[in-house]
Design an enzyme around this catalytic site. Structure first.
Site, PDB file in Angstrom:
ATOM      1  N   GLU A  54     -89.978   4.597  -2.740  1.00 24.26           N
ATOM      2  CA  GLU A  54     -91.076   5.724  -3.412  1.00 24.26           C
ATOM      3  C   GLU A  54     -92.036   4.602  -4.316  1.00 24.26           C
ATOM      4  O   GLU A  54     -91.346   3.818  -4.846  1.00 24.26           O
ATOM      5  CB  GLU A  54     -90.314   6.659  -3.978  1.00 24.26           C
ATOM      6  CG  GLU A  54     -91.111   7.666  -4.653  1.00 24.26           C
ATOM      7  CD  GLU A  54     -90.340   8.666  -5.239  1.00 24.26           C
ATOM      8  OE1 GLU A  54     -90.772   9.780  -5.411  1.00 24.26           O
ATOM      9  OE2 GLU A  54     -89.062   8.640  -5.250  1.00 24.26           O
ATOM     10  N   LYS A 125     -95.175  14.104  -0.600  1.00 23.73           N
ATOM     11  CA  LYS A 125     -94.106  14.611  -1.232  1.00 23.73           C
ATOM     12  C   LYS A 125     -94.099  16.180  -1.486  1.00 23.73           C
ATOM     13  O   LYS A 125     -94.950  16.437  -2.330  1.00 23.73           O
ATOM     14  CB  LYS A 125     -93.732  13.957  -2.364  1.00 23.73           C
ATOM     15  CG  LYS A 125     -92.301  14.070  -2.708  1.00 23.73           C
ATOM     16  CD  LYS A 125     -91.852  13.236  -4.143  1.00 23.73           C
ATOM     17  CE  LYS A 125     -90.448  13.450  -4.620  1.00 23.73           C
ATOM     18  NZ  LYS A 125     -90.274  12.966  -5.558  1.00 23.73           N
ATOM     19  N   CYS A 158     -87.482  11.016  -1.715  1.00 23.26           N
ATOM     20  CA  CYS A 158     -86.819  11.544  -2.872  1.00 23.26           C
ATOM     21  C   CYS A 158     -86.005  12.864  -2.920  1.00 23.26           C
ATOM     22  O   CYS A 158     -85.209  13.346  -2.034  1.00 23.26           O
ATOM     23  CB  CYS A 158     -87.267  10.810  -4.220  1.00 23.26           C
ATOM     24  SG  CYS A 158     -86.080  10.556  -5.505  1.00 23.26           S
ATOM     25  N   VAL A 185     -82.277   8.595  -9.242  1.00 24.11           N
ATOM     26  CA  VAL A 185     -81.683   8.264 -10.462  1.00 24.11           C
ATOM     27  C   VAL A 185     -80.423   8.915 -10.708  1.00 24.11           C
ATOM     28  O   VAL A 185     -79.849   9.755  -9.840  1.00 24.11           O
ATOM     29  CB  VAL A 185     -82.896   8.851 -11.567  1.00 24.11           C
ATOM     30  CG1 VAL A 185     -84.121   8.166 -11.423  1.00 24.11           C
ATOM     31  CG2 VAL A 185     -82.950  10.361 -11.332  1.00 24.11           C
ATOM     32  N   MET A 187     -77.334  11.396 -11.512  1.00 20.79           N
ATOM     33  CA  MET A 187     -77.514  13.018 -11.517  1.00 20.79           C
ATOM     34  C   MET A 187     -76.572  13.272 -12.802  1.00 20.79           C
ATOM     35  O   MET A 187     -75.326  12.711 -12.887  1.00 20.79           O
ATOM     36  CB  MET A 187     -76.939  13.686 -10.186  1.00 20.79           C
ATOM     37  CG  MET A 187     -77.850  13.552  -9.135  1.00 20.79           C
ATOM     38  SD  MET A 187     -79.414  14.331  -9.176  1.00 20.79           S
ATOM     39  CE  MET A 187     -80.778  13.543  -9.902  1.00 20.79           C
TER      40      MET A 187
END
Length: 296
Positions: A54, A125, A158, A185, A187
């Site tokens: 991304e 997105k 993502c 990323v 969680m």
């Protein structure tokens, strides 16, 4: 040092490669140059389709909307899109790559699909994560499925992977493969000894829709934000074909694009098929979009 994760057996079918790399925010020329080197590396090792992360050209953690706007480009006429299209044509491959798209005054977190014959299409997105809401508009192109010589390709980015509707709409339009440029990323509450939530969701989506899913995540820490790596490629039966891989180095994953195997994976047993068994008498087969499903 670039690590390679390549199947030991001979690969007769077309091959998808997921490039796990580390873009640096604001260093667009360097990021694009690095991405092209990695596309070349993947092509040299037999890839027909290469997936990049991304926002692979710009980096992810923008300081403000002005920075995002300055780094964004028109698609498909911007310099990054043209550079990736040139590489795809020169190498005879398809590429899916995340890009910050500027459409007049609007910005989109987008992904571009290019091939040997040029630009194939763009995905925007749909579901924005955290501070993306300060910079980008939610996608307005739905879930397009692109017909290519490698199969029918859809794209998600993502956080889209947290919504089963995205994969279901891809499947009901006849997609074989979903390419996922991503910047996963950590969680909240993630146990250190468990797989990343994103990899679990990817496996579940692939299994419940009979789709191959190829996820290319980035690595590194950018302006204090850690990225988890763990790129992976999942078969239509939901089991990983390659990865998930380490979070601390660049790596390229490879797997065959076996459409017969992917489609066969939708048959769970002699009685059950994950798409035919949908209760379309109970719920709208196209989730209310009004789009016609593609023939399977």
């Amino acid at each position: 040092m670039l690590q390679r994760n390549h199947a030991e057996r001979g690969l007769a079918s077309p091959v998808v490669a997921c490039v796990q790399m580390e873009p640096h925010v604001g260093e667009k020329q360097a990021n694009v140059a690095r991405s092209i080197k990695l596309i070349e590396e993947a092509a040299e090792h037999g890839a027909s389709l290469v997936v990049l992360p991304e926002l692979a050209n710009t980096g992810y953690v923008f300081s403000d909307r002005d920075e995002a706007f300055t780094l964004a480009e028109d698609v498909p006429s911007g310099e990054t899109a043209l550079a990736w299209a040139d590489a795809a044509q020169r190498l005879g491959v398809h590429v899916v790559a995340g890009i910050a798209e500027r459409d007049r005054v609007r910005l989109y977190n987008s992904a571009l699909l290019v091939g040997p014959s040029g630009i194939v299409g763009t995905y925007r997105k749909l579901h924005l994560w955290n501070n993306e809401n300060l910079f980008f508009e939610p996608g307005n192109k739905g879930v397009p499925v692109f017909h290519t010589p490698l199969g029918r390709i859809a794209i998600a980015i993502c956080y889209d992977g947290w919504f089963p509707e995205v994969y279901r709409l891809a499947a009901t339009q006849g997609a074989d493969l979903v390419c996922v440029p991503t910047n996963w990323v950590p969680m909240q509450g993630q146990p250190a000894d468990q797989p990343a939530m994103a990899t679990t969701l990817t496996m579940a989506a692939a299994h419940s829709n009979g789709l191959m899913v190829a996820c290319a995540n980035r690595i590194g820490t950018e302006r204090g934000q850690l990225f988890v790596g763990q790129s992976l490629i999942v078969g239509g039966d939901g089991w990983p074909l390659a990865g998930p891989v380490s979070s601390d180095h660049e790596e390229i994953l490879y797997a065959e694009i076996d459409l017969n195997r992917t489609r066969a994976g939708r048959n769970l047993n002699p009685f059950n098929h994950v798409l035919r068994d949908r209760r379309t008498d109970v719920y709208d087969p196209m989730l209310g979009t009004g789009w016609p499903p593609s023939p399977s």
